[in-house]
Design an enzyme around this catalytic site. Sequence first.
Site, PDB file in Angstrom:
ATOM      1  CG  ASP A  22      -2.049   0.984   1.162  1.00  0.00           C
ATOM      2  OD1 ASP A  22      -3.072   0.751   0.515  1.00  0.00           O
ATOM      3  OD2 ASP A  22      -1.853   2.060   1.769  1.00  0.00           O
TER       4      ASP A  22
ATOM      5  CE1 TYR B  60      -5.267   7.492   2.020  1.00  0.00           C
ATOM      6  CE2 TYR B  60      -5.441   6.808  -0.271  1.00  0.00           C
ATOM      7  CZ  TYR B  60      -5.356   6.495   1.074  1.00  0.00           C
ATOM      8  OH  TYR B  60      -5.358   5.178   1.455  1.00  0.00           O
TER       9      TYR B  60
ATOM     10  CG  HIS C 144      -4.324  -3.753   0.200  1.00  0.00           C
ATOM     11  ND1 HIS C 144      -3.785  -3.266  -0.968  1.00  0.00           N
ATOM     12  CD2 HIS C 144      -4.294  -2.720   1.080  1.00  0.00           C
ATOM     13  CE1 HIS C 144      -3.461  -1.993  -0.797  1.00  0.00           C
ATOM     14  NE2 HIS C 144      -3.754  -1.640   0.431  1.00  0.00           N
TER      15      HIS C 144
END
Length: 464
Positions: free
Chosen positions: A233, A381, A438
């Site tokens: 990630d 982000y 993930h």
Amino acid sequence: MGLVNLTSILILVIATGGGLVGYFFLRDGELPTLPDENWGLVSSQELLDGSIRNFAINISEQVLQDLKARLILEVKTFDERVEPSMAGTGFHYGINSKFLKNVLDHWLHKYDWRKREKVINKWPGFKTRISGLDIYFRHIKPTKETTPKKKVLPLLLLHGWPGSFVEHQKIIEFLVEGKNSDFRFELIIPSYPGFPFSEGSKKPGMGATDVSLILLKLMKRLGHEQFYVQGGDWGSIIGSNMATLFHENVLGLHMTMCHTFHPRSLFKFIVAHIFPTWLMDEDEVAQHSPLFYKWPIINMVRETGYMHLHATKPDTLGVALSNSPGGHAAYFLERYSWWTNQTWIDLEDGGINSAFDLDELLDNIMVYWVGKSITTSMRMYRETSNLLTSHYFAVERVAVKVPVSCINLAGEPYTQPKFSLVEKFPRLRYTKWKTGGHFNPLQIPDVVAKDVIEAINFMHKTYT
Ligand SMILES: *[C@@H]1O[C@H](CO)[C@@H](O)[C@H](O)[C@H]1NC(C)=O
Ligand SMILES: *[C@@H]1O[C@H](CO)[C@@H](O)[C@H](O)[C@H]1NC(C)=O
């Protein structure tokens, strides 16, 4: 002018135009110069403080009592306040209310934070100020003597979102003494700025590339000029940034989310979507769900709303998540399902019970809650995707000089096929595994640890 002449001129123009466009858009870029910022807005005196302090996690009774009071209220009023999921919808509309209710009940009545705190504190933690911010990290050195003596290699382990340093809890043991390895590993496991127990930036602009610089400073402060990096990630993203920028310091990189925005890699990936069976094998076609198969665009739009929110207005969502432990847990749990297996969206528990230990997921949810980290973590982000201030896309344009190893896990949704990755990572070692997703260090710690050990043994013997 004859038709033939016209055609040849057209072809020439298109070829030259295409070549020029290709040259400018697909070529490697230049490495940007990173500004060395004071993200904490601290005094110049404090900026110079390079001390390292012991930091054991010890949450105050007051914070735990506050959480308990909220959980009691949310469990008691759950049926009154929360609209039940429609029958048979599994995780299709987001978290399933029946499953969430069970989790909250477990969290309130069975989960024992003080016991879990001891488990987490088994590995030593520290804090140190870097670029103006107090950064938490774990630092674990091998202790057992081996004969013949094995060299110890420093390895920086990087987490993702909504993961944290606790997601590595179960691979530490596998890695530190280096089973079936010619090396043992000294592990450095940081929490990024704004993630549990690390201070968030006090001013805008700190994206993944800036975090890379902070982590380089951390490694140097611990005496490591050269080291390996591993992550999934954001850990893969930041690791890839570090390997590109600091190729004299990073000896090699191991990734579990094998992904890049390098323009040639993206170009190849797009072409692969148009001609899937020419460019990918059967597994790859199934995994990467090319454009015209299995409606991946719909899946991607359906599953990436979180990313759009984080990249635009993280603070608004942060208020809701910071005030309700149930909402906070729901937001995390939704990710654990689809990012592990894309078929589990049909199941009432999102497949979570079969893949994970609930207490381990709650450990991660807890450190975000008590660390008050959700808003600051989502800002990563916003800052990384900000085209005006972020250096991330410029770094992505540059191929990595150091060796890279990637494990392709079948349940990892954000991955690219090997033939596209090699543009960014020319010295690529590539392995595949039929399961795993993930959150692999929690789900299949033995498999990941084994691949990391094999990768570093290979990279170290081949390239150093
Ligand atoms: C945690 O802190 C409290 C005081 O706030 C102290 O009494 C307790 O001993 C500490 N626990 C550990 C494990 O350090
Ligand atoms: C996803 O789950 C299904 C059903 O449980 C299973 O058959 C499949 O192998 C899983 N896929 C991965 C990648 O783990």
